[in-house]
Design a protein around this motif. Structure first.
Motif, short mmCIF file in Angstrom:
data_model
loop_
_atom_site.label_atom_id
_atom_site.label_comp_id
_atom_site.label_asym_id
_atom_site.label_seq_id
_atom_site.Cartn_x
_atom_site.Cartn_y
_atom_site.Cartn_z
N ILE A 1 0.84 -1.20 0.00
CA ILE A 1 0.00 0.00 0.00
C ILE A 1 0.88 1.25 0.00
O ILE A 1 1.82 1.37 0.79
N ALA A 2 0.53 2.19 -0.87
CA ALA A 2 1.14 3.52 -0.83
C ALA A 2 0.07 4.53 -0.47
O ALA A 2 -1.05 4.48 -1.00
N VAL A 3 0.40 5.41 0.43
CA VAL A 3 -0.49 6.53 0.77
C VAL A 3 0.23 7.81 0.38
O VAL A 3 1.28 8.14 0.93
N ILE A 4 -0.31 8.52 -0.60
CA ILE A 4 0.34 9.71 -1.12
C ILE A 4 -0.18 10.94 -0.37
O ILE A 4 -1.37 11.25 -0.41
N GLY A 5 0.71 11.60 0.33
CA GLY A 5 0.34 12.80 1.09
C GLY A 5 0.14 12.49 2.56
O GLY A 5 -0.79 11.78 2.93
N CYS B 1 4.17 8.46 0.94
CA CYS B 1 4.86 9.23 -0.11
C CYS B 1 4.51 10.70 0.05
O CYS B 1 3.32 11.07 0.07
N ASP B 2 5.52 11.54 0.17
CA ASP B 2 5.27 12.97 0.38
C ASP B 2 6.44 13.77 -0.19
O ASP B 2 7.59 13.35 -0.12
N LYS B 3 6.11 14.93 -0.73
CA LYS B 3 7.14 15.79 -1.32
C LYS B 3 8.06 16.38 -0.26
O LYS B 3 9.19 16.78 -0.55
N ARG B 4 7.59 16.45 0.98
CA ARG B 4 8.38 17.02 2.05
C ARG B 4 9.45 16.06 2.52
O ARG B 4 9.35 14.85 2.34
N SER B 5 10.47 16.61 3.17
CA SER B 5 11.55 15.81 3.74
C SER B 5 11.14 15.28 5.11
O SER B 5 10.14 15.71 5.69
N PHE C 1 2.86 -0.45 -6.44
CA PHE C 1 2.11 -0.92 -5.27
C PHE C 1 0.79 -1.54 -5.72
O PHE C 1 0.26 -1.20 -6.79
N ASP C 2 0.26 -2.42 -4.90
CA ASP C 2 -1.06 -3.01 -5.20
C ASP C 2 -2.17 -1.98 -5.08
O ASP C 2 -3.09 -1.94 -5.91
N VAL C 3 -2.11 -1.17 -4.02
CA VAL C 3 -3.15 -0.17 -3.74
C VAL C 3 -2.49 1.17 -3.47
O VAL C 3 -1.51 1.24 -2.72
N ILE C 4 -3.03 2.21 -4.09
CA ILE C 4 -2.52 3.57 -3.88
C ILE C 4 -3.67 4.45 -3.41
O ILE C 4 -4.68 4.59 -4.11
N PHE C 5 -3.52 5.05 -2.23
CA PHE C 5 -4.45 6.06 -1.74
C PHE C 5 -3.86 7.42 -2.10
O PHE C 5 -2.79 7.78 -1.62
N ARG C 6 -4.56 8.17 -2.93
CA ARG C 6 -4.01 9.46 -3.35
C ARG C 6 -4.46 10.57 -2.40
O ARG C 6 -5.50 10.47 -1.74
N THR C 7 -3.68 11.61 -2.35
CA THR C 7 -4.06 12.81 -1.61
C THR C 7 -5.00 13.63 -2.47
O THR C 7 -4.89 13.63 -3.71
N PRO C 8 -5.96 14.35 -1.90
CA PRO C 8 -6.89 15.14 -2.71
C PRO C 8 -6.20 16.15 -3.62
O PRO C 8 -6.69 16.43 -4.72
N GLY C 9 -5.06 16.67 -3.19
CA GLY C 9 -4.40 17.72 -3.97
C GLY C 9 -3.61 17.22 -5.17
O GLY C 9 -3.08 18.03 -5.93
N LEU C 10 -3.53 15.90 -5.38
CA LEU C 10 -2.78 15.35 -6.50
C LEU C 10 -3.74 14.97 -7.62
O LEU C 10 -4.63 14.14 -7.44
N HIS C 11 -3.58 15.58 -8.78
CA HIS C 11 -4.45 15.27 -9.91
C HIS C 11 -4.27 13.80 -10.30
O HIS C 11 -3.14 13.31 -10.39
N PRO C 12 -5.36 13.08 -10.56
CA PRO C 12 -5.26 11.65 -10.90
C PRO C 12 -4.40 11.34 -12.12
O PRO C 12 -3.89 10.22 -12.24
N LEU C 13 -4.22 12.30 -13.02
CA LEU C 13 -3.44 12.04 -14.23
C LEU C 13 -2.00 11.65 -13.88
O LEU C 13 -1.32 10.96 -14.66
N PHE C 14 -1.50 12.09 -12.71
CA PHE C 14 -0.14 11.74 -12.31
C PHE C 14 -0.02 10.27 -11.88
O PHE C 14 1.08 9.76 -11.67
N LEU C 15 -1.18 9.61 -11.76
CA LEU C 15 -1.17 8.21 -11.35
C LEU C 15 -1.62 7.28 -12.48
O LEU C 15 -1.84 6.08 -12.26
N ASP C 16 -1.75 7.82 -13.69
CA ASP C 16 -2.19 7.00 -14.82
C ASP C 16 -1.23 5.85 -15.09
O ASP C 16 -1.66 4.72 -15.37
N LYS C 17 0.07 6.11 -15.00
CA LYS C 17 1.05 5.06 -15.27
C LYS C 17 0.91 3.93 -14.25
O LYS C 17 0.97 2.74 -14.61
N ALA C 18 0.71 4.30 -12.98
CA ALA C 18 0.55 3.28 -11.94
C ALA C 18 -0.70 2.44 -12.19
O ALA C 18 -0.68 1.21 -12.01
#
Length: 454
Positions: free
Chosen positions: A15-19, A41-45, A75-92
């Motif tokens: 599982i990946a949780v973005i944001g 997964c987060d852009k911050r350090s 990953f098998d399952v990806i939970f996206r953050t609301p602020g990330l446009h779904p197009l960035f996850l098309d490849k996944a």
């Protein structure tokens, strides 16, 4: 399916949780606490995440941080953050990942009826009003979503007889499979074009609030907004309208300075404590949404006693005869225009902030009519200044414009210019991200400054 059963199904998956933000942090804690294989997964350090990083590390959470946080999403399952446009996850998705979200999971697991609200402006106040009306009628209400309260982890505490009220943003709705029992769209105007690739993309996201409904559900639309009114022909659900300017047979309208529902007088506009015609619209949307659930007595009681939501034309202080209002939620020009129209007198306006790539011409037009002095700061300060100066009828003597770099300096200068009887309103017409984490932090800072005036 229960929440526990849902989590058990995820235990055998990566599982990946973005944001690692407000909406996803409880989800990460839940999954990690139950022994799931979770990568945050987060852009911050790690340093920027601070204590949260060490807390989640202690729960066994793995991390993918920094500028390349989206580079490896196998990953098998990806939970996206609301602020990330779904197009960035098309490849996944093409590689076989299931892309979902905390909110989409909530819809699948929620045991009770859901009233969901979206729109460019007014969705927080409308959601809160719906919640207040239902509570006045005796329901146990769970208010959440974009309003700042994720509800997935609260599912075990909910029963069939409860009511859920959700505020949903375009970011949450984009590509989301949802089925509210009642959907409300307050209005549609250009917004968040810094994230959405086009205005059409933004509108498509908003429409997801009703595309999963059926003939047993209901959709409440603003008849005065051309875009929302056009959605009626696309809806499979039953449609109700609300309108300030037109008669409505099914829904709410204004007659004789009162709100009518399906031809019956419900409440006088003069009974509504919240200022502004836009709040009359919010009440109409809320009344239409709760038709059959809430009595006239409960509606009148809420109208007379509900003082509003923090950061939404919130009266902060009356100091030396000057009224100071915090309208930090106004992160779009249309929202600020609505705020300015709430006052009979011309106001001293504090505006500017993060650039969402929206034009300021509507704000400029209203400022010439409704503002006596304009104080600007933030990334958009010059952009707003130019829009006002180029607007038809602009007179520098009648509407002076001042630009500052610092937010505190801007507020203090506006306060110093005010005289007894004036109204000073901080209604930025922009997001806060150039100087603050969010609109609430910006609003609290404004209140601190005004509270410290001698």
């Amino acid at each position: 399916m229960t929440l526990n059963e849902y989590v058990i199904e995820l235990k055998e998956k990566s599982i990946a949780v973005i944001g690692v933000g407000v909406s996803n942090l409880p989800l990460i804690r839940l999954l990690a606490g139950e022994g799931c294989d979770v990568t945050a997964c987060d852009k911050r350090s790690a340093q920027a995440l601070g204590d949260v990083y060490y807390e989640l590390s202690g729960l066994g959470v793995k991390f993918n941080l920094g500028d390349n946080y989206l580079s490896d999403l196998n990953f098998d399952v990806i939970f996206r953050t609301p602020g990330l446009h779904p197009l960035f996850l098309d490849k996944a998705k093409e590689q076989g990942s299931l892309v979902t979200s905390e909110m989409e999971a909530f819809f699948a697991l929620c045991p009770c009826k859901i009233i969901a609200v979206t729109g460019s402006d007014g969705k927080t106040t409308t959601s809160t009003l719906i919640s207040e009306l239902l509570k006045a009628e005796g329901y146990k209400v769970h208010l959440g979503g974009n309003i700042g309260k994720p509800l997935l982890c609260d599912v075990p505490e909910m029963s069939r007889d409860d009511m859920v009220v959700l505020e949903l943003s375009s970011f949450q709705l984009h590509s989301m499979d949802c089925h509210p029992n009642v959907s409300v769209i307050t209005n549609i105007s250009p917004n968040h074009l810094d994230v959405h690739p086009s205005y059409e993309d933004y509108q498509i996201a908003k429409k997801n609030i009703f595309t999963g409904q059926n003939e047993n559900d209901r959709l409440v639309l603003n008849l005065d907004n051309e875009i929302t009114a056009s959605y009626a022909v696309e809806a499979a659900s039953r449609v109700s309208f609300f309108s300030r300017f037109k008669d409505v047979d099914k829904g709410c309208c204004i007659k004789d300075d009162a709100i009518y529902l399906n031809g019956e007088k419900i409440v006088d506009k003069s009974d509504i404590l919240l200022p502004g015609e836009h709040n009359v619209e919010n009440y109409m949307a809320a009344i239409a949404a709760t038709e059959g659930l809430v009595s006239k007595g409960s509606i009148v009681s809420v109208a007379k006693n509900f003082g509003g939501v923090e950061h939404r034309i919130e009266l902060v202080r009356i100091h030396k005869g000057v009224r100071y209002y915090n309208d930090s939620i106004a992160s779009s020009p249309s929202r600020t225009v609505a705020g300015l129209k709430s006052f009979k007198e011309k106001t001293i306006l504090i505006a500017g902030g993060y650039d969402k790539k929206i034009g300021f011409e509507p704000l400029a037009e209203e400022a010439i009519k409704s503002v006596k002095a304009l104080y600007l700061c933030g990334h958009t300060a010059e952009k707003i200044k130019i829009a006002v100066e180029n607007a038809e009828g602009y007179d520098a003597a009648m509407l002076p414009i001042y630009v500052f770099d610092d937010f505190t300096e801007t507020v203090l200068a506006a306060a110093e210019s005010a005289s007894e009887g004036d109204v000073v309103i901080m209604s930025p017409a922009c997001a806060s991200f150039d100087k603050f984490k969010n609109f609430a932090e910006r609003g609290r800072r404004f209140k601190e400054i005004i509270g410290g005036l001698n």
